[in-house]
Enzyme design. Structure first.
Site, mmCIF file in Angstrom:
data_model
loop_
_atom_site.group_PDB
_atom_site.id
_atom_site.type_symbol
_atom_site.label_atom_id
_atom_site.label_comp_id
_atom_site.label_asym_id
_atom_site.label_seq_id
_atom_site.Cartn_x
_atom_site.Cartn_y
_atom_site.Cartn_z
ATOM 1 N N SER A 130 -26.382 -47.616 39.236
ATOM 2 C CA SER A 130 -25.539 -48.312 39.572
ATOM 3 C C SER A 130 -25.590 -49.277 40.518
ATOM 4 O O SER A 130 -26.581 -49.133 41.084
ATOM 5 C CB SER A 130 -24.299 -47.194 39.799
ATOM 6 N N TYR A 179 -21.330 -39.574 44.324
ATOM 7 C CA TYR A 179 -22.020 -40.419 43.501
ATOM 8 C C TYR A 179 -22.859 -41.311 44.072
ATOM 9 O O TYR A 179 -23.965 -41.593 43.269
ATOM 10 C CB TYR A 179 -20.666 -41.468 42.939
#
Length: 267
Positions: free
Chosen positions: A143, A156
């Site tokens: 990401s 995350y």
């Protein structure tokens, strides 16, 4: 064009979204697809049928809860018995937002397990076989949050930064495996920014409503803070990049973290 005839690809989280788009791209090049994810029987059948229609000689579903190390090990043994994987795409991921001080420890543990520890386990299981065959591709869907941080996403961001680092270590360890003719073994990350999946649709709809129902204006407003292009990516674009990374010509592209983020991480 990339020809993956005779190759087997495991794509985790491949019943929808980015994972399904990557599986579709690999299927279109002739790869057998080991499908994985959390879905009901109907969704699983539809995904497998869709991938076979796209070109996969076979598409079979393999169960495995990536929060559980034993289940992850069983998943990899089952896929190995099926004939692969020559290509491993770690796409499955979970997310939860909360301030650091309020993040439940159980949530931290679950996000690290799925987004990082499961990738370690699948790579540990798959890479030796890839090296022995002289060809292998690991593509980890990280990401932009593997490259830059955002508030209220501590587990995350930690997992995705860890995934980029893990991938670089593996890339170095397997860099000399295989030959140019065989294709070698490479390990890379793709780091998407805002991508059009069902996960962002509620946010898009809310912003569009504030702009009189203009969806494009809503997307531009949503992306304005971080993604300079103010355009989302389509999952098929991530699939196309993943497919290119599987080509023999990409044998020297390894240890990278490639952003697809409209300039987000260039700022």
């Amino acid at each position: 064009m990339t020809d993956l005839t005779g190759k087997t690809a495991l794509v985790t989280g491949s019943v929808q979204g980015i994972g399904l788009a990557i599986a579709e791209a690999l299927a279109g090049a002739g790869a057998r697809i080991a499908v994985h994810g959390i879905a009901g029987d109907m969704e699983i059948r539809e995904a497998c049928a869709h991938l076979e229609k796209a070109g996969a000689p076979e598409a079979e579903f393999f169960h495995g809860d990536l929060r559980d190390a034993d289940e992850t090990a069983r998943l990899m043994k089952a896929v190995a018995a099926w004939g692969g994987p020559d290509i491993l795409v770690n796409n499955a991921g979970i997310q939860h937002t909360a301030p650091l001080a309020e993040m439940p420890r159980a949530t931290w543990d679950a996000i690290l397990a799925v987004n990082l520890s499961a990738a370690f386990a699948t790579m540990q299981a798959a890479l030796p076989g890839m090296a022995a065959r002289g060809y292998g591709r690991v593509i980890n869907i990280a990401s932009v949050h593997g490259l830059v941080a955002s508030v209220e996403k501590a587990p995350y961001v930690a997992a995705k930064f860890g995934l980029v680092g893990l991938s670089r270590v593996a890339a170095l360890e397997y860099a000399a495996a295989g030959t140019k003719a065989q294709g070698g073994v490479t390990v890379n990350c793709i780091c998407p920014g805002w991508t059009e999946t069902s996960l962002i649709e509620p946010q898009v709809a809310a912003r569009a409503k504030a702009h009189g129902g203009d969806r494009d204006a809503g997307i531009a407003d949503l992306l304005a803070e971080k993604q300079p292009s103010r355009r989302t990516s389509d999952p098929s674009e991530i699939g196309a990049l993943a497919l290119w990374l599987c080509a023999p010509i990409a044998h020297n592209v390894t240890g990278t973290a490639i952003p697809v983020d409209g300039g987000w991480t260039a700022q």
